[in-house]
Design a protein around this motif. Structure first.
Motif, short mmCIF file in Angstrom:
data_model
loop_
_atom_site.label_atom_id
_atom_site.label_comp_id
_atom_site.label_asym_id
_atom_site.label_seq_id
_atom_site.Cartn_x
_atom_site.Cartn_y
_atom_site.Cartn_z
N GLN A 1 -2.03 2.64 -3.40
CA GLN A 1 -3.35 2.07 -3.66
C GLN A 1 -3.85 1.30 -2.44
O GLN A 1 -3.05 0.73 -1.71
CB GLN A 1 -3.31 1.11 -4.85
CG GLN A 1 -2.80 1.74 -6.13
CD GLN A 1 -3.76 2.76 -6.68
OE1 GLN A 1 -4.97 2.53 -6.72
NE2 GLN A 1 -3.24 3.90 -7.10
N GLU A 2 -5.15 1.28 -2.26
CA GLU A 2 -5.76 0.48 -1.20
C GLU A 2 -5.74 -0.99 -1.60
O GLU A 2 -5.91 -1.32 -2.78
CB GLU A 2 -7.21 0.93 -0.95
CG GLU A 2 -7.32 2.30 -0.33
CD GLU A 2 -6.73 2.36 1.08
OE1 GLU A 2 -6.86 1.39 1.84
OE2 GLU A 2 -6.13 3.40 1.40
N PRO A 3 -5.57 -1.88 -0.64
CA PRO A 3 -5.60 -3.32 -0.96
C PRO A 3 -7.03 -3.79 -1.24
O PRO A 3 -7.98 -3.34 -0.59
CB PRO A 3 -5.06 -3.97 0.31
CG PRO A 3 -5.36 -3.00 1.40
CD PRO A 3 -5.31 -1.64 0.78
N LYS B 1 0.84 -1.20 0.00
CA LYS B 1 0.00 0.00 0.00
C LYS B 1 0.88 1.26 0.00
O LYS B 1 0.63 2.19 -0.76
CB LYS B 1 -0.92 -0.01 1.22
CG LYS B 1 -1.80 1.23 1.30
CD LYS B 1 -2.69 1.20 2.52
CE LYS B 1 -3.50 2.49 2.62
NZ LYS B 1 -4.37 2.50 3.79
N SER C 1 2.63 1.48 -3.56
CA SER C 1 1.74 1.69 -4.71
C SER C 1 0.84 2.91 -4.56
O SER C 1 0.37 3.45 -5.56
CB SER C 1 0.86 0.45 -4.93
OG SER C 1 -0.10 0.33 -3.88
N PHE D 1 -3.13 -4.52 -5.62
CA PHE D 1 -2.98 -3.07 -5.51
C PHE D 1 -2.93 -2.49 -6.91
O PHE D 1 -2.07 -2.86 -7.71
CB PHE D 1 -1.70 -2.73 -4.75
CG PHE D 1 -1.69 -3.30 -3.37
CD1 PHE D 1 -2.05 -2.53 -2.28
CD2 PHE D 1 -1.37 -4.63 -3.15
CE1 PHE D 1 -2.07 -3.06 -1.00
CE2 PHE D 1 -1.38 -5.18 -1.88
CZ PHE D 1 -1.74 -4.40 -0.81
#
Length: 140
Positions: free
Chosen positions: A43-45, A38, A41, A55
């Motif tokens: 990004q949320e998992p 997380k 990236s 991700f």
């Protein structure tokens, strides 16, 4: 008729999945990886299928016409090994893998027995390299 992808985006909770991973030590390693992926990236998992934590996402289409969506980077805390789904054939990956520590590889997979076997800083670099390589290869 086109074959449906087995691994697809699911609405299941990542936290709930990790809470059920056995043994407990593997669940803790899964949380460490979730935090690392997380952070790298941005990004949320999310769950991809019943056991892969992904991700980001990208869309692919093969010459055969088969197409689908996949996570840009992902991992699965399997009982036997931690499996990281990365672009390990990218330009920078080779030197990073040499510095990582005890691991194995397969096509697009990095296998780790336990996190204490590797250098987490190098893994973080590998995830960043892979995420960037996937973003360049699949800019959608």
């Amino acid at each position: 008729m086109a074959k449906e992808n087995k691994t697809k985006l699911e609405a299941n909770s990542v936290a709930a999945f990790l809470a059920e991973v056995e043994p407990a030590g593997r669940a803790q390693e899964g949380q460490v990886l979730a935090d690392l992926f997380k952070r790298v990236s941005g990004q949320e998992p999310v769950m991809w299928g019943p056991s892969i934590i992904g991700f980001g996402t990208y869309h692919y289409q093969y010459e055969s016409g088969h197409e689908g969506d996949s996570p840009r980077v992902a991992f699965s805390p399997r009982k036997a090994k931690l499996v990281c789904y990365l672009k390990i054939d990218s330009t920078g990956a080779g030197t990073l893998l040499a510095r990582l520590g005890k691991h194995g590889t397969g096509k697009g997979c990095l296998y780790i027995n336990k996190l204490s076997d590797i250098d987490l800083g190098v893994l973080e670099e590998l995830v960043a390299d892979s995420y960037q390589a996937m973003a360049e290869a699949y800019p959608n």
